[in-house]
Design an enzyme around this catalytic site. Structure first.
Site, PDB file in Angstrom:
ATOM      1  N   HIS A  70      33.478  25.727  38.331  1.00 15.55           N
ATOM      2  CA  HIS A  70      33.897  24.585  37.509  1.00 15.55           C
ATOM      3  C   HIS A  70      33.050  24.512  36.241  1.00 15.55           C
ATOM      4  CE1 HIS A  70      34.841  20.540  36.161  1.00 15.55           C
ATOM      5  NE2 HIS A  70      33.575  20.191  36.291  1.00 15.55           N
ATOM      6  N   ASP A  99      42.446  33.242   4.760  1.00 15.50           N
ATOM      7  CA  ASP A  99      42.327  33.583   6.179  1.00 15.50           C
ATOM      8  C   ASP A  99      40.836  33.621   6.503  1.00 15.50           C
ATOM      9  OD1 ASP A  99      42.560  34.927   8.817  1.00 15.50           O
ATOM     10  OD2 ASP A  99      44.613  35.315   8.170  1.00 15.50           O
ATOM     11  N   TRP A 135      26.154  26.593  37.721  1.00 16.94           N
ATOM     12  CA  TRP A 135      26.382  27.235  36.422  1.00 16.94           C
ATOM     13  C   TRP A 135      25.055  27.548  35.730  1.00 16.94           C
ATOM     14  CZ3 TRP A 135      25.559  26.257  31.161  1.00 16.94           C
ATOM     15  CH2 TRP A 135      24.962  25.047  30.849  1.00 16.94           C
ATOM     16  N   SER A 163      31.803  37.779  22.575  1.00 12.41           N
ATOM     17  CA  SER A 163      32.917  37.096  21.923  1.00 12.41           C
ATOM     18  C   SER A 163      32.403  35.951  21.051  1.00 12.41           C
ATOM     19  CB  SER A 163      33.878  36.575  22.989  1.00 12.41           C
ATOM     20  OG  SER A 163      34.737  35.610  22.449  1.00 12.41           O
ATOM     21  N   SER A 164      31.472  35.160  21.607  1.00 12.85           N
ATOM     22  CA  SER A 164      30.948  34.016  20.847  1.00 12.85           C
ATOM     23  C   SER A 164      30.215  34.474  19.601  1.00 12.85           C
ATOM     24  CB  SER A 164      29.974  33.214  21.705  1.00 12.85           C
ATOM     25  OG  SER A 164      30.666  32.527  22.690  1.00 12.85           O
ATOM     26  N   HIS A 247      19.853  24.570  26.145  1.00  8.99           N
ATOM     27  CA  HIS A 247      19.850  23.308  25.425  1.00  8.99           C
ATOM     28  C   HIS A 247      20.585  23.387  24.091  1.00  8.99           C
ATOM     29  CE1 HIS A 247      19.405  19.161  25.316  1.00  8.99           C
ATOM     30  NE2 HIS A 247      19.196  19.294  24.031  1.00  8.99           N
ATOM     31  N   GLU A 249      22.928  25.214  23.582  1.00  5.21           N
ATOM     32  CA  GLU A 249      24.321  25.322  24.017  1.00  5.21           C
ATOM     33  C   GLU A 249      25.008  23.954  24.070  1.00  5.21           C
ATOM     34  OE1 GLU A 249      26.470  27.658  24.647  1.00  5.21           O
ATOM     35  OE2 GLU A 249      27.980  26.502  25.745  1.00  5.21           O
ATOM     36  N   TYR A 251      24.443  21.456  22.254  1.00  9.12           N
ATOM     37  CA  TYR A 251      24.747  21.032  20.878  1.00  9.12           C
ATOM     38  C   TYR A 251      25.828  21.912  20.277  1.00  9.12           C
ATOM     39  CZ  TYR A 251      20.965  17.883  21.551  1.00  9.12           C
ATOM     40  OH  TYR A 251      20.190  16.893  22.066  1.00  9.12           O
ATOM     41  N   SER A 262      34.224  13.002  12.573  1.00  6.49           N
ATOM     42  CA  SER A 262      33.917  12.655  11.178  1.00  6.49           C
ATOM     43  C   SER A 262      35.120  12.848  10.264  1.00  6.49           C
ATOM     44  CB  SER A 262      32.757  13.509  10.669  1.00  6.49           C
ATOM     45  OG  SER A 262      31.633  13.312  11.482  1.00  6.49           O
ATOM     46  N   HIS A 296      12.860  19.872  28.777  1.00  5.45           N
ATOM     47  CA  HIS A 296      13.154  18.562  29.383  1.00  5.45           C
ATOM     48  C   HIS A 296      14.141  18.710  30.541  1.00  5.45           C
ATOM     49  CE1 HIS A 296      16.512  17.965  26.179  1.00  5.45           C
ATOM     50  NE2 HIS A 296      17.047  18.393  27.273  1.00  5.45           N
ATOM     51  N   HIS A 297      14.730  19.894  30.692  1.00  8.95           N
ATOM     52  CA  HIS A 297      15.548  20.149  31.879  1.00  8.95           C
ATOM     53  C   HIS A 297      14.667  20.535  33.070  1.00  8.95           C
ATOM     54  CE1 HIS A 297      19.398  20.226  29.659  1.00  8.95           C
ATOM     55  NE2 HIS A 297      18.657  20.668  28.676  1.00  8.95           N
ATOM     56  N   THR A 322      20.803  11.380  16.104  1.00 12.06           N
ATOM     57  CA  THR A 322      22.049  11.053  16.815  1.00 12.06           C
ATOM     58  C   THR A 322      22.429   9.605  16.529  1.00 12.06           C
ATOM     59  OG1 THR A 322      21.268  12.562  18.516  1.00 12.06           O
ATOM     60  CG2 THR A 322      23.211  11.282  19.028  1.00 12.06           C
ATOM     61  N   LYS A 325      24.088   9.248  13.214  1.00 10.34           N
ATOM     62  CA  LYS A 325      25.510   9.611  13.241  1.00 10.34           C
ATOM     63  C   LYS A 325      26.369   8.464  13.742  1.00 10.34           C
ATOM     64  CE  LYS A 325      25.673  14.526  13.330  1.00 10.34           C
ATOM     65  NZ  LYS A 325      26.800  14.605  12.420  1.00 10.34           N
ATOM     66  N   ARG A 444      22.652  15.873  43.227  1.00  8.12           N
ATOM     67  CA  ARG A 444      23.873  16.536  42.797  1.00  8.12           C
ATOM     68  C   ARG A 444      24.103  17.790  43.640  1.00  8.12           C
ATOM     69  NH1 ARG A 444      22.168  19.435  37.093  1.00  8.12           N
ATOM     70  NH2 ARG A 444      24.324  20.126  37.182  1.00  8.12           N
TER      71      ARG A 444
END
Lengths: 520, 381
Positions: A70, A99, A135, A163-164, A247, A249, A251, A262, A296-297, A322, A325, A444
């Site tokens: 998932h 293009d 994951w 790919s990314s 991390h 990722e 963002y 926006s 922080h993870h 943040t 924004k 979790r």
């Protein structure tokens, strides 16, 4: 109508060999929607099992495979490709380019995705089952103790990264080289800005992820001990490397969403975006800070206290840009002339729910409190508020906003609004109670739970089913629009929409700006 | 009202309940089902206070932001015939909403830092306990500088029938163990946390302790519990198939009760040492083996040896084959599978008993006896 030198080819070869940014964007979007449904159906299995205490439908091993797939499918298959699809469609249209800069690579970066997810999904049918280590695939659960299918998983991650990176290089090259005359950096739409910054983040961190999985591969097959203490390695090293990717990722996922919001909020407020320059600087600050907050993870892994303090302070700092924004969006609405078509509803939904997710993020940043929050359902609730209500809601807003421009047909407004309200209610019913069970002590990634968590879990499952079902309405509405929607003749579609993409004919021609527009 | 009926009522009231109960019960303390518990330690109370402060700050800012937004939504809508303003920047406002949040964060960082330093103050403990995570159970070892360490495993006690909905679920469903950790009240207990296989995480919410158990490394954490009682927690880090089934139960007792308990444990350990030298009859081995099997093997191999996560033992070629091979499998485990090495987990008496039991129960009529000395010799090689 433009003069077509060559239109799209006929049949399957149009899609296989296309170098057209719109075709490729379309394929990215449909692919990501397919992955969204696949990843969503894994979530439905999870929520069905958690509907009541006790093991009912699946065994714990399969449950772990579901949580793992998932997460992987949603992050790498649904959310990331969907924003790449949006970027492909919109960046040339927004900066006045014909293009993308590297059209053949563009084709390749899409077409390696479907086989890769086929490989990843096929692990479900392999002996020992699919990856079941979450994951975040922490070693040594993902190395010494992993099922044999982990090798296929590693291969998939490598190709996804490839790919990314190709997609990002393409976006950087396009934005830097193909802007229309007069389109200076500080005139670019915010969506282009957020994607430019995202692309740099991707180029910086995807190789780090590739490094992490390569070290895993070496540990599993070639006798190294990067992540095994028995051989002189360190399991925590894995987490440092992973989160140095992981991390930024998050963002990578949320910045393009900021870009969409926006664009949408000013259009339906009929008022220019408030604080354009500060939006750009805030995005850049968030991107910079994302590189220095990864641990922080990992507040509970036993870092030295100096490390804990550094990562706590740096993480708290993210609240500042943040906040800027969010304040800017709200001030854009202030004294506007608001209307509430479906894209605006999703944007407001985003604003409310993302802000809640941001608040819980700030709470999680407080390291001592994180000792209680960490790895509980509170975290699950937090990141679904920013990932689903953040990324997916903004994606929905973006699709409803630009789809009429793309295909020249209007979606069904009543159905769109229904989709929003069912999603909004279902989402909150699914994820708000997870804050409570998390704070009350539910970890979790468990397939079964103690009785005191039963009520909120049942509520959460019902909400998840409602949210899942609402996506079928979305699919129907999009297909109905493309096939038989009411034609739109107005170039602008929305009276308040601003930007080069709205100056093109409706529907948008196959080739975008064959002669560059002049931006005053 | 039955449990089910009560739940149905609560569920229909769900959304209303969610909002009201959040407000009413937020300050409700230990029994709250919607909020963090302040727990029974000073650190826990400090963490709870931090949690409530930051939640309060977020709520106030949230109400402000959403208030402005909803004001716009109501009063600045096109249908009211308003003309949109055209302003799009204001340096003063933008500086203000950058600086003010920054100052709030600095204020917040002060108590957070002091609590963090308190959590990290691992010195001067009255008692050291080595906590080791295994797939999927905890081992507790009381470190005694003057004699034998006392150690034991703590396994999930909930019956498989409850998990598979064949029996009614008990009050502490999934949060009960065969042998809880026992610690004295009002003493600084230091936990040295590590793991044997993959990463686990030792979490007891009421003690405000969560520390990752990492193979090859030892983490330190501590708790001084202020109130006797039974506190429950779970493994918090995904550690494989049965991650959800390795609970933690901490029994906090008076010092005198603790001393008595530890004394008995030490006696038991000495008794086992004596037993190592004895020979047992088949019946004795079978009786002991049955209880060892129930604690250590049943979760994977089934109550009747029918298999599950692990292979079936009834009719298994290993349990009905060569004894040396059977010993190898149980003592050293099978690498790359869920079958762990039990050589370090069971004493030789229990190992001999469970081997005997596996060879003669479930219709495996081998009838051979395995004595502690056989296990000892086999381990020596």
């Amino acid at each position: 109508m433009g003069d077509y030198h060559h239109g799209p080819a006929k049949g399957l070869s149009r899609w296989l060999f296309t170098t057209n940014h719109k075709d490729i964007g379309t394929m990215y979007l449909w692919f990501s929607f397919a992955m969204f449904i696949l990843g969503g159906s894994f979530a439905m299995v999870i929520r069905a099992e958690l509907f009541e205490p006790g093991m009912q439908l699946v065994d714990p091993a399969f449950f772990n495979q579901m949580t793992t797939l998932h997460g992987l499918v949603m992050v790498f298959g649904a959310i990331m490709p969907s924003f790449v699809g949006l970027a492909n469609w919109l960046i040339p249209m927004m900066i006045g380019a014909p293009d993308m800069a590297l059209p053949r690579m563009n084709n390749w970066s899409f077409w390696i995705l479907p086989p890769t997810f086929l490989v990843l999904a096929s692990t479900l049918f392999m002996e020992g089952g699919a990856p079941a280590f979450g994951w975040t695939f922490y070693a040594p659960l993902s190395t010494t103790y992993a099922p044999p299918s982990v090798t296929f998983f590693i291969f998939s991650i490598h190709v996804l990264g490839l790919s990314s990176i190709m997609g990002s290089i393409n976006i950087i090259a396009t934005v830097m080289n193909m802007r229309a005359p007069g389109m200076t950096y500080m005139k670019m739409p915010l969506f282009v800005w957020t994607w430019l910054i995202t692309a740099f983040l991707l180029v910086a961190v995807m190789p780090v992820l590739a490094g992490a999985v390569t070290m895993m591969l070496m540990d599993i097959h070639f006798g190294t001990s990067f992540f095994s203490a028995a051989g002189g390695g360190d399991p925590v090293l894995f987490q440092h490397v992973f989160w140095f990717f992981g991390h930024p990722e998050v963002y990578i996922i949320i910045l393009p969403a900021f870009g969409v919001i926006s664009q949408v909020i000013p259009a339906f407020s009929r008022k220019p975006l408030f604080g354009y320059a500060s939006m750009v600087y805030a995005t850049a600050s968030i991107a910079f800070l994302s590189f220095i907050v990864w641990a922080h993870h990992m507040f509970t892994v036993g870092m030295p206290v100096a490390g804990e303090l550094f990562f706590m302070y740096a993480t708290m700092l993210i609240a500042v840009p943040t906040g800027v924004k969010v304040f800017n969006w709200v001030t854009t609405m202030w004294r506007g002339a608001l209307t509430f078509e479906t894209p605006m509803l999703f944007a407001i939904g985003f604003l409310i729910l993302f802000t809640i997710g941001g608040f819980t993020g700030l709470m999680l940043a407080i390291a001592p409190a994180d000792f209680q929050y960490h790895d509980s359902y509170f975290v699950v609730a937090h990141f679904h508020y920013v990932m689903v209500a953040g990324a997916v809601f903004s994606m929905s807003a973006g699709i409803y906003f630009w789809l009429p421009k793309w295909c020249g047909r209007m979606y069904n407004e009543a159905m769109g609004k229904t989709h929003f309200w069912i999603s909004f209610i279902g989402f909150n019913l699914a994820f708000f109670p997870q804050h409570f069970v998390g704070l009350a002590g539910m970890p979790r990634r468990i397939p079964d739970y103690a009785l005191q968590f039963a009520d909120f879990n049942m509520m959460s499952s019902i909400g998840a089913f409602i949210y899942g079902a609402s996506q079928i309405l979305f699919l129907y509405n999009v297909i109905a629009t493309i096939v038989a929607g009411k034609p739109v003749s107005d170039e602008k579609v929305w009276d308040g929409a601003e930007g080069l993409e709205w100056t093109l004919p409706t529907p948008a021609p196959y080739h975008t700006f064959e002669t560059p527009p002049l931006v005053k | 009202m039955s449990f089910q009926a009560k739940r149905l009522c609560k569920l229909t009231l769900g959304p209303v309940l969610m909002l009201t109960s959040a407000l009413v019960l937020a300050a409700g303390g230990e029994t709250s089902q919607v909020n963090m518990s302040p727990g029974v330690t000073e650190v826990g109370k400090n963490i709870y206070d931090l949690h409530m402060i930051i939640l309060g700050i977020c709520t106030v800012i949230g109400l402000g932001v959403f208030g402005v937004m909803f004001y716009s939504i109501i009063y600045h809508r096109k249908s009211r015939g308003v003309a949109p303003a055209t302003f799009h920047e204001s340096t003063a406002v933008e500086i203000a909403w950058t600086v003010v949040p920054f100052l709030i964060l600095i204020l917040m960082a002060v108590p957070a830092t002091s609590t963090l330093l308190q959590i990290y103050d691992n010195d001067d403990a009255d008692l050291d306990i080595l906590v080791t995570g295994y797939q999927w159970k905890w081992k507790y070892e009381y470190i005694n500088e003057n004699g034998e360490n006392v150690s034991f495993f703590s396994n999930l006690k909930t019956a498989q029938g409850e998990i598979h909905n064949l029996e009614a679920k008990g009050e502490h469903y999934l949060l009960e163990v065969d042998e809880p950790l026992v610690i004295p009240v009002d003493k600084k207990v230091r936990f040295l946390v590590t793991a044997n296989d993959v990463i686990h995480s030792w979490w007891v919410p009421a003690l405000a302790v969560k520390k990752d158990a990492i193979p090859g490394f030892i983490n330190e954490t501590w708790a001084r519990v202020e109130q006797t009682g039974v506190y429950r927690g779970q493994c918090a880090e995904l550690c494989g198939t049965n991650h959800g089934f390795m609970p933690i139960v901490v029994n906090v007792v008076d010092q005198s009760e603790f001393d008595q308990w530890l004394g008995e444990k030490e006696k038991d350990a000495a008794a086992v040492k004596k037993l190592m030298a004895q020979n047992f009859t088949l019946d004795e081995l079978m009786a002991r083996g049955k209880s060892v099997y129930a604690r250590n093997c049943q979760a994977c191999h089934g109550a009747n040896g029918e298999g599950g996560v692990g292979k079936a033992i009834a009719g298994s070629p290993i349990a009905t084959g060569d004894l040396a091979t059977h010993m190898d499998v149980v003592i050293h485990g099978v690498p790359g599978t869920a079958m762990q090495a039990f050589g370090g987990q069971l004493n030789d008496v229990d190992m001999a008993a469970v081997l005997t039991y596996q060879r003669s129960a479930f219709g495996n009529n081998m009838g051979d006896k395995v004595q502690p000395i056989d296990v000892f010799n086999h381990k020596k090689g």
